[in-house]
Design a protein around this motif. Structure first.
Motif, mmCIF file in Angstrom:
data_model
loop_
_atom_site.group_PDB
_atom_site.id
_atom_site.type_symbol
_atom_site.label_atom_id
_atom_site.label_comp_id
_atom_site.label_asym_id
_atom_site.label_seq_id
_atom_site.Cartn_x
_atom_site.Cartn_y
_atom_site.Cartn_z
ATOM 1 N N ASP A 46 0.865 -1.183 0.000
ATOM 2 C CA ASP A 46 0.000 0.000 0.000
ATOM 3 C C ASP A 46 0.901 1.233 0.000
ATOM 4 N N LEU A 47 0.803 2.041 -1.046
ATOM 5 C CA LEU A 47 1.666 3.204 -1.199
ATOM 6 C C LEU A 47 1.067 4.483 -0.620
ATOM 7 N N THR A 48 -0.084 4.370 0.025
ATOM 8 C CA THR A 48 -0.692 5.536 0.649
ATOM 9 C C THR A 48 0.289 6.133 1.657
ATOM 10 N N GLY A 49 0.582 7.418 1.536
ATOM 11 C CA GLY A 49 1.488 8.084 2.463
ATOM 12 C C GLY A 49 2.962 7.782 2.243
ATOM 13 N N GLN A 50 3.282 7.026 1.201
ATOM 14 C CA GLN A 50 4.674 6.651 0.918
ATOM 15 C C GLN A 50 5.276 7.602 -0.124
ATOM 16 N N THR A 51 6.560 7.867 0.003
ATOM 17 C CA THR A 51 7.340 8.536 -1.041
ATOM 18 C C THR A 51 8.245 7.468 -1.625
ATOM 19 N N ILE A 52 8.256 7.360 -2.956
ATOM 20 C CA ILE A 52 9.066 6.349 -3.625
ATOM 21 C C ILE A 52 10.172 7.063 -4.391
ATOM 22 N N ARG A 53 11.396 6.619 -4.172
ATOM 23 C CA ARG A 53 12.541 7.211 -4.863
ATOM 24 C C ARG A 53 13.350 6.107 -5.548
ATOM 25 N N VAL A 54 13.976 6.487 -6.661
ATOM 26 C CA VAL A 54 14.945 5.615 -7.317
ATOM 27 C C VAL A 54 16.272 6.369 -7.343
ATOM 28 N N TYR A 55 17.298 5.724 -6.801
ATOM 29 C CA TYR A 55 18.652 6.275 -6.829
ATOM 30 C C TYR A 55 19.374 5.659 -8.019
ATOM 31 N N PHE A 56 19.986 6.494 -8.854
ATOM 32 C CA PHE A 56 20.582 6.091 -10.132
ATOM 33 C C PHE A 56 22.091 6.315 -10.067
ATOM 34 N N ARG A 57 22.865 5.273 -10.399
ATOM 35 C CA ARG A 57 24.322 5.394 -10.409
ATOM 36 C C ARG A 57 24.919 4.416 -11.421
ATOM 37 N N ALA A 58 26.198 4.594 -11.732
ATOM 38 C CA ALA A 58 26.906 3.657 -12.598
ATOM 39 C C ALA A 58 27.005 2.313 -11.884
ATOM 40 N N LEU A 59 26.897 1.238 -12.622
ATOM 41 C CA LEU A 59 26.987 -0.102 -12.043
ATOM 42 C C LEU A 59 28.312 -0.248 -11.302
ATOM 43 N N GLY A 60 28.229 -0.620 -10.038
ATOM 44 C CA GLY A 60 29.415 -0.812 -9.223
ATOM 45 C C GLY A 60 29.993 0.470 -8.656
ATOM 46 N N GLY A 61 29.430 1.616 -9.048
ATOM 47 C CA GLY A 61 29.924 2.893 -8.546
ATOM 48 C C GLY A 61 29.349 3.210 -7.180
ATOM 49 N N SER A 62 29.841 4.295 -6.588
ATOM 50 C CA SER A 62 29.334 4.704 -5.280
ATOM 51 C C SER A 62 28.711 6.095 -5.317
ATOM 52 N N THR A 63 28.859 6.804 -6.428
ATOM 53 C CA THR A 63 28.320 8.155 -6.552
ATOM 54 C C THR A 63 26.911 8.112 -7.129
ATOM 55 N N ILE A 64 25.964 8.658 -6.397
ATOM 56 C CA ILE A 64 24.584 8.752 -6.896
ATOM 57 C C ILE A 64 24.560 9.845 -7.950
ATOM 58 N N LEU A 65 24.176 9.505 -9.175
ATOM 59 C CA LEU A 65 24.122 10.466 -10.265
ATOM 60 C C LEU A 65 22.815 11.245 -10.275
ATOM 61 N N ASP A 66 21.737 10.636 -9.792
ATOM 62 C CA ASP A 66 20.454 11.324 -9.733
ATOM 63 C C ASP A 66 19.525 10.569 -8.779
ATOM 64 N N THR A 67 18.583 11.321 -8.221
ATOM 65 C CA THR A 67 17.525 10.762 -7.391
ATOM 66 C C THR A 67 16.213 11.141 -8.046
ATOM 67 N N ILE A 68 15.404 10.150 -8.368
ATOM 68 C CA ILE A 68 14.137 10.363 -9.060
ATOM 69 C C ILE A 68 13.006 10.018 -8.103
#
Length: 126
Positions: A46-68
């Motif tokens: 149930d996604l009511t009241g939830q915020t959903i984010r996707v963190y995007f980075r290079a495979l195996g990397g540690s730097t988040i390139l974007d948060t969607i």
């Protein structure tokens, strides 16, 4: 670490919009017998009241390139959401990237989906 099926994309694009159904692998869906190997038997989150984010980075990397921040599709109890790319997220070099899905409830508690998204990005012709 497990990945979902690889999603193929083109550098510089803003589409496609990706749709997901987020499910709880520990709870059987209504009328189903829980099978750990069959996501169709898992109960939607149930996604009511939830915020959903996707963190995007290079495979195996540690730097988040974007948060969607993802959108939700009513009725929210069905676990349906969508990822609409930010305008510059895919302005990246050709390569393989990964995404992590995180849910945050209104109390600030977080749930991270264990399996990750995998993206293969190729260069645009222009």
């Amino acid at each position: 670490m497990a990945f979902y099926e690889t999603i193929s994309l083109v550098s510089g694009d803003d589409l496609p919009e990706l749709q997901f159904v987020l499910r709880d692998s520990n709870t059987a869906a209504t009328g189903q017998t829980l099978d750990a190997n069959d996501p169709t038997t898992w109960s939607p989150i149930d996604l009511t009241g939830q915020t959903i984010r996707v963190y995007f980075r290079a495979l195996g990397g540690s730097t988040i390139l974007d948060t969607i921040t993802c959108g939700k599709i009513a009725p929210y109890a069905d676990g349906k959401c969508f990822l609409q790319w930010n305008p510059t997220t895919l302005d990246v070099a050709a390569g393989v990237y990964e995404g992590e899905i995180e849910l945050e409830n209104s109390s600030g508690q977080k749930l991270t989906v264990y399996d990750k998204l995998k993206f293969r990005v190729r260069d645009d012709f222009s």
